[in-house]
Design an enzyme around this catalytic site. Structure first.
Site, PDB file in Angstrom:
ATOM      1  N   ARG A 128      29.992  88.400  19.863  1.00  0.00           N
ATOM      2  CA  ARG A 128      30.278  87.850  21.293  1.00  0.00           C
ATOM      3  C   ARG A 128      31.648  87.601  21.488  1.00  0.00           C
ATOM      4  O   ARG A 128      31.927  87.869  22.626  1.00  0.00           O
ATOM      5  CB  ARG A 128      29.406  86.396  21.618  1.00  0.00           C
ATOM      6  CG  ARG A 128      29.420  85.744  22.900  1.00  0.00           C
ATOM      7  CD  ARG A 128      28.601  84.539  22.873  1.00  0.00           C
ATOM      8  NE  ARG A 128      29.368  83.161  22.495  1.00  0.00           N
ATOM      9  CZ  ARG A 128      29.125  82.082  22.441  1.00  0.00           C
ATOM     10  NH1 ARG A 128      27.643  81.995  22.665  1.00  0.00           N
ATOM     11  NH2 ARG A 128      29.797  81.120  21.947  1.00  0.00           N
ATOM     12  N   ARG A 145      32.969  75.157  13.976  1.00  0.00           N
ATOM     13  CA  ARG A 145      32.024  74.759  15.037  1.00  0.00           C
ATOM     14  C   ARG A 145      30.278  74.996  14.279  1.00  0.00           C
ATOM     15  O   ARG A 145      29.585  74.063  14.465  1.00  0.00           O
ATOM     16  CB  ARG A 145      31.754  75.900  16.186  1.00  0.00           C
ATOM     17  CG  ARG A 145      32.800  75.468  17.231  1.00  0.00           C
ATOM     18  CD  ARG A 145      33.283  76.868  18.111  1.00  0.00           C
ATOM     19  NE  ARG A 145      31.849  77.084  19.053  1.00  0.00           N
ATOM     20  CZ  ARG A 145      31.763  78.330  19.308  1.00  0.00           C
ATOM     21  NH1 ARG A 145      32.436  79.520  19.054  1.00  0.00           N
ATOM     22  NH2 ARG A 145      30.686  78.670  20.248  1.00  0.00           N
TER      23      ARG A 145
HETATM   24  P1  AMP Z   1      29.265  75.569  23.903  1.00  0.00           P
HETATM   25  O1  AMP Z   1      29.683  76.373  25.195  1.00  0.00           O
HETATM   26  O2  AMP Z   1      28.004  74.642  24.317  1.00  0.00           O
HETATM   27  O3  AMP Z   1      29.038  76.158  22.813  1.00  0.00           O
HETATM   28  O4  AMP Z   1      30.411  74.445  23.949  1.00  0.00           O
HETATM   29  C1  AMP Z   1      31.696  74.977  23.807  1.00  0.00           C
HETATM   30  C2  AMP Z   1      32.618  73.613  23.205  1.00  0.00           C
HETATM   31  O5  AMP Z   1      32.651  72.773  24.244  1.00  0.00           O
HETATM   32  C3  AMP Z   1      32.085  72.927  22.074  1.00  0.00           C
HETATM   33  O6  AMP Z   1      32.528  73.383  20.940  1.00  0.00           O
HETATM   34  C4  AMP Z   1      32.764  71.501  22.192  1.00  0.00           C
HETATM   35  O7  AMP Z   1      34.065  71.541  22.051  1.00  0.00           O
HETATM   36  C5  AMP Z   1      32.641  71.371  23.633  1.00  0.00           C
HETATM   37  N1  AMP Z   1      31.319  70.612  24.084  1.00  0.00           N
HETATM   38  C6  AMP Z   1      30.327  71.144  25.004  1.00  0.00           C
HETATM   39  N2  AMP Z   1      29.327  70.687  24.908  1.00  0.00           N
HETATM   40  C7  AMP Z   1      29.663  69.207  24.393  1.00  0.00           C
HETATM   41  C8  AMP Z   1      28.963  68.020  23.921  1.00  0.00           C
HETATM   42  N3  AMP Z   1      27.811  67.738  24.575  1.00  0.00           N
HETATM   43  N4  AMP Z   1      29.396  67.149  23.310  1.00  0.00           N
HETATM   44  C9  AMP Z   1      30.782  67.368  22.836  1.00  0.00           C
HETATM   45  N5  AMP Z   1      31.560  68.427  23.055  1.00  0.00           N
HETATM   46  C10 AMP Z   1      30.965  69.454  23.615  1.00  0.00           C
END
Ligand code: AMP
Length: 189
Positions: A128, A145
């Site tokens: 990706r 992550r």
């Molecule tokens: P994602 O697009 O869901 O993979 O999110 C990307 C990044 O955004 C994550 O690695 C976190 O740093 C932050 N993030 C997204 N959603 C959350 C959440 N519910 N709580 C804390 N950090 C978040």
């Protein structure tokens, strides 16, 4: 009104499956990652704070994330239903979501969990990264992550199980098969 939490590790297909469910059921989609990336793009204070955490593969602090969520939810609802994608990611977030929805006379109808083996997640995310343009889709940050997922987010599996809301499906194989398994759960709600 169906509030659905789509759950899984980074790279498990939450975004892809959410898009299919939005198309089929007309649900609203709340991706907290998308919300944060939009703030970064706009250069807001929130975006500046979020960027450091995201680039480092860390979670944004719970209180900040929770305070953003209600506003996003209220801007979209009342509506057919909402898919929460990437939220909750910690037990305090799940508890806050429960309270927020209860205050609005509703609740999480189901948690849909996409199960994908770790080595497959790594491969998907590296692939990706070649096209997503996401700074956090590089090998070092992906490892962080996945580690954050395993330590801080995976405990939600037991939490939603105890709530009687957990529905796990196989998150690999043909997209349509995964989607059909999710739709089966939603149709039975
Ligand atoms: P994602 O697009 O869901 O993979 O999110 C990307 C990044 O955004 C994550 O690695 C976190 O740093 C932050 N993030 C997204 N959603 C959350 C959440 N519910 N709580 C804390 N950090 C978040």
């Amino acid at each position: 009104m169906k509030n659905i939490v789509i759950f899984g590790a980074p790279g498990s297909g939450k975004g892809t499956q959410s898009a299919l469910l939005v198309e089929k059921y007309g649900f609203k989609h709340i991706s907290t990652g998308d919300v944060l990336r939009a703030e970064i793009k706009k250069g807001t204070e929130l975006g500046k704070t979020a960027q450091g955490f995201i680039d480092n593969g860390q979670l944004i602090p719970d209180d900040l994330m929770i305070s953003i969520l209600a506003g996003v939810y209220d801007s979209l609802c009342p509506c057919e239903g909402v898919i929460f994608d990437g939220f909750p990611r910690t037990v305090p977030q799940a508890e806050a979501l429960k309270v927020m929805l209860a205050e609005r006379g509703t609740e999480v109808a189901a948690m849909l969990e996409l199960d994908v083996p770790d080595e497959m997640l790594m491969e998907r995310l590296i692939n990706r990264g070649k096209t997503s343009g996401r700074a956090d889709d590089n090998e070092e940050t992906i490892r962080k992550r996945l580690n954050v997922y395993n330590t801080q987010t995976a405990p939600l599996i037991a939490w939603y199980e105890a709530e009687g809301k957990r529905n796990a499906v196989k998150g690999y194989g043909p997209l349509e098969e995964i989607n059909a398994a999710l739709c089966q759960v939603i149709d039975a709600l």
